[in-house]
Design an enzyme around this catalytic site. Structure first.
Site, PDB file in Angstrom:
ATOM      1  CB  SER A  27      -0.942   0.167   1.181  1.00 46.45           C
ATOM      2  OG  SER A  27      -1.945   0.819   1.029  1.00 46.45           O
ATOM      3  CG  ASP A  61      -5.768  -3.380  -4.394  1.00 41.32           C
ATOM      4  OD1 ASP A  61      -6.382  -2.353  -4.071  1.00 41.32           O
ATOM      5  OD2 ASP A  61      -4.859  -3.778  -3.805  1.00 41.32           O
ATOM      6  CG  HIS A  85      -5.396  -2.173  -0.386  1.00 39.21           C
ATOM      7  ND1 HIS A  85      -4.659  -2.149  -1.510  1.00 39.21           N
ATOM      8  CD2 HIS A  85      -5.393  -1.411   0.346  1.00 39.21           C
ATOM      9  CE1 HIS A  85      -3.497  -1.318  -0.971  1.00 39.21           C
ATOM     10  NE2 HIS A  85      -4.239  -0.906   0.126  1.00 39.21           N
TER      11      HIS A  85
END
EC number: 3.1.1.74
Length: 220
Positions: free
Chosen positions: A132, A187, A200
């Site tokens: 991320s 995602d 995610h």
């Protein structure tokens, strides 16, 4: 930008409420830090990892520690040291909205960890990963490392790569064949948005795949 920020915060809250962590699993996730480099531990392979936004510790529970553990399983724990990026990299949400999808303080912090690996463990091979916002931290850091350090970085895995669209699925100024981008179906951060979907949060499942890639990039 305000609307996106609100949507991101709302999505994080909604997913957390919809998927409460059972008590035993919560206990298991207390191990979310790795400080081998800071503690002076040098092994043939050093993994440097940057966690995702809002994750605790310096490795995080979703991708960081699972990748560390899987790499130790693949290469032997005696051959792998793990170090998370902490300090000035606080993994807060707001830096995601900056042009680099993180801030300069976080990039400097990660750069310092690579420099530490280079100076404290000069004979170690370096591998790296980020999840991320941590993937953006690694992207921005590695592309600007001096060659003497960058050449020691044998492989990088990027989970839920927030700069996947912007940087065309790679780290600029770093060999594409030494980079593995892992993006789950659904995602949306991998297609240029900052919208958080349940996909995610699934990257623990990909830790063995990531570890196998990193293991294939080094020799022990």
């Amino acid at each position: 930008m305000v609307a996106l920020h609100t949507l991101l915060l709302t999505a994080f809250a909604a997913v957390s409420l919809a998927n409460p962590i059972p008590a035993p699993e919560l206990e298991a996730r207390q191990i979310i830090n790795a400080n081998d480099l800071e503690n002076g531990v040098c092994k043939p392979v050093v993994l440097i990892f940057a966690r995702g936004s809002t994750e605790l510790g310096n490795m995080g529970a979703i991708a960081g520690m699972p990748t560390c553990n899987a790499l130790k399983l693949a290469l032997g724990s005696q051959n792998v040291a793990c170090q998370g990026v902490g300090g000035a990299y606080t993994a807060s949400l707001i830096p995601n909205f900056l042009p680099a999808n993180t801030n300069q303080a976080s990039i400097r912090e990660a750069t310092g960890v690579f420099e530490m690996a280079h100076t404290r463990c000069p004979n170690s091979q370096i591998v790296a990963g980020g999840y991320s916002q941590g993937s953006a931290v690694m992207d921005n850091t590695i592309q600007d490392l001096p060659d003497v350090i960058k050449n020691k970085v044998k492989g990088v895995v990027l989970f839920g790569f927030t700069r996947n669209l912007q940087d065309l699925g790679r780290i600029p100024n770093y060999p594409k064949e030494q980079t593995k981008v892992i993006c789950a179906v659904g995602d949306l951060v991998c297609v240029g948005t900052l919208i958080i979907t349940p996909a995610h949060l699934t990257y623990t499942l990909n830790a063995p795949e990531a570890a196998q890639f990193l293991a294939s990039m080094v020799s022990v």
